[in-house]
Design an enzyme around this catalytic site. Structure first.
Site, PDB file in Angstrom:
ATOM      1  N   SER A   1     -30.192 -22.491  13.793  1.00  0.00           N
ATOM      2  CA  SER A   1     -31.384 -23.364  13.092  1.00  0.00           C
ATOM      3  C   SER A   1     -31.330 -24.740  13.788  1.00  0.00           C
ATOM      4  O   SER A   1     -32.362 -25.270  13.762  1.00  0.00           O
ATOM      5  CB  SER A   1     -31.341 -23.170  11.696  1.00  0.00           C
ATOM      6  OG  SER A   1     -31.317 -21.783  11.249  1.00  0.00           O
TER       7      SER A   1
ATOM      8  N   HIS B   1     -30.255 -28.823  10.098  1.00  0.00           N
ATOM      9  CA  HIS B   1     -31.770 -28.681  10.502  1.00  0.00           C
ATOM     10  C   HIS B   1     -32.070 -30.145  10.828  1.00  0.00           C
ATOM     11  O   HIS B   1     -32.508 -30.341  12.106  1.00  0.00           O
ATOM     12  CB  HIS B   1     -32.719 -28.476   9.519  1.00  0.00           C
ATOM     13  CG  HIS B   1     -32.571 -26.929   9.178  1.00  0.00           C
ATOM     14  ND1 HIS B   1     -33.150 -26.286   8.053  1.00  0.00           N
ATOM     15  CD2 HIS B   1     -31.446 -25.707   9.270  1.00  0.00           C
ATOM     16  CE1 HIS B   1     -32.755 -25.038   7.678  1.00  0.00           C
ATOM     17  NE2 HIS B   1     -32.022 -24.696   8.664  1.00  0.00           N
TER      18      HIS B   1
END
Length: 334
Positions: free
Chosen positions: A189, A241
């Site tokens: 991610s 992230h």
């Protein structure tokens, strides 16, 4: 999976060869806000290879995991999909994402602060990008990678997108290690958020070739905000992230600027015509600032990490960026 973290976009703009005016109707937009230059179209092969590699690694992880032989399954329940044999999944109480145990992930390279800092296993900052907590985690990331990555690779080529993906994943791992020290983290991610960040900086640095600039920027910002907001849920590593996004955002200014139209049409100009600079002045400024911030940021973060410092000691509210406690969940485990 208790005690673990997982890291869990859009118009296309085309250049009209018959019109060199960057603000003319030769540009149209829809849902990805990347530029499709009809003069240069790359064949996407690296992103599909990344997808294949991630799937292959997951298969290997499940083979090594061998749920039927795990002793702890007697305490937490039976393996899921037992007809798969040693490829069957851990009990849902152990891993609700249909995947391996946390001990297997840790053994095969998951990001763990104590392993990276105390045992000097810095390679985990890279290997964790290729591991996934389960089938659901893997599918979500690979679908996002295909959706974002293939178009970007077609626009800018495998070298730039490969660098973006890997460095963004690394940046996400570094920031995650600085702020999360009591659980493991896996997933691509951070790298995917790096591609999102690069889309935003690409829009900004190539601002003059867009017509619906405000709509493009607003839509992309909403998509990014929604994805980052998901990261405040428990057991989701939002620091990966954020780290990936910031790295990709800065790298986009370095790797994805496009020459201005006058430079592209230099071959059709009469002899003796004064050529424009390849890039606009603000693109050079953004490039220089981004390079400096990347070098300084990575240097400071890596020094802090390997000195064993905890990022939360320097930012007492930052833990809310990864998990916001509510009446329904507790962030102490995150």
């Amino acid at each position: 999976m208790p005690g673990d973290d997982i890291e869990s976009r859009g118009g296309v703009v085309k250049r009209n060869r018959n019109n060199s005016n960057a603000t003319s109707s030769g540009y149209t937009s829809s849902l990805t806000y990347m530029i499709e230059d009809t003069e240069t179209q790359w064949t996407s092969w690296l992103v599909p290879m990344f997808v294949v590699a991630n799937i292959a690694v997951f298969v290997v992880v499940m083979y090594v995991n061998n749920c039927p032989k795990q002793r702890h399954t007697r305490l937490v329940g039976k393996c899921v999909a037992r007809f798969l044999g040693r490829f069957s999944f851990e009990p849902l109480r152990e891993n609700p994402l249909f995947g391996p145990s946390s001990s297997t992930l840790k053994k095969l390279g998951a990001l763990a602060w104590n392993k990276v800092v105390l045992k000097h296993q810095g390679w985990r900052l890279v290997t964790c990008i290729w591991l996934h907590a389960g089938v659901i985690h893997l599918l979500a990331n690979m679908l996002s990678l295909v959706f974002i990555g293939i178009r970007l690779e077609q626009q800018f080529g495998f070298v730039r997108i490969g660098i973006l993906y890997l460095l963004s994943g690394f940046g996400g791992s570094v920031l995650s290690s600085l702020f999360i020290q009591n659980s493991i983290s896996v997933g691509a991610s951070g790298a995917l958020f790096g591609l999102l960040g690069a889309m935003l900086s690409e829009l900004i640095t190539n601002w003059t070739i867009y017509t619906n600039k405000a709509a493009a920027l607003l839509t992309l910002l909403v998509v990014i905000a929604i994805n980052l907001a998901i990261g405040i849920l428990p057991h989701v590593d939002n620091f990966a992230h954020i780290g990936g996004f910031l790295t990709g955002f800065l790298l986009g200014f370095v790797l994805l600027p496009r020459p201005q139209c006058g430079w592209l049409e230099r071959r059709n100009l009469p002899a003796g015509t004064r050529l424009k600079s390849k890039y606009r002045p603000y693109q050079y400024v953004l490039w220089l600032v981004s390079v400096v911030l990347l070098v300084v940021g990575f240097t400071v973060a890596l020094v802090m990490l390997f000195r064993g410092e905890n990022g939360n000691d320097h930012c007492h509210w930052c833990h809310y960026l990864s998990c916001v406690p509510t009446s329904r969940w507790n962030c102490n485990e995150n």
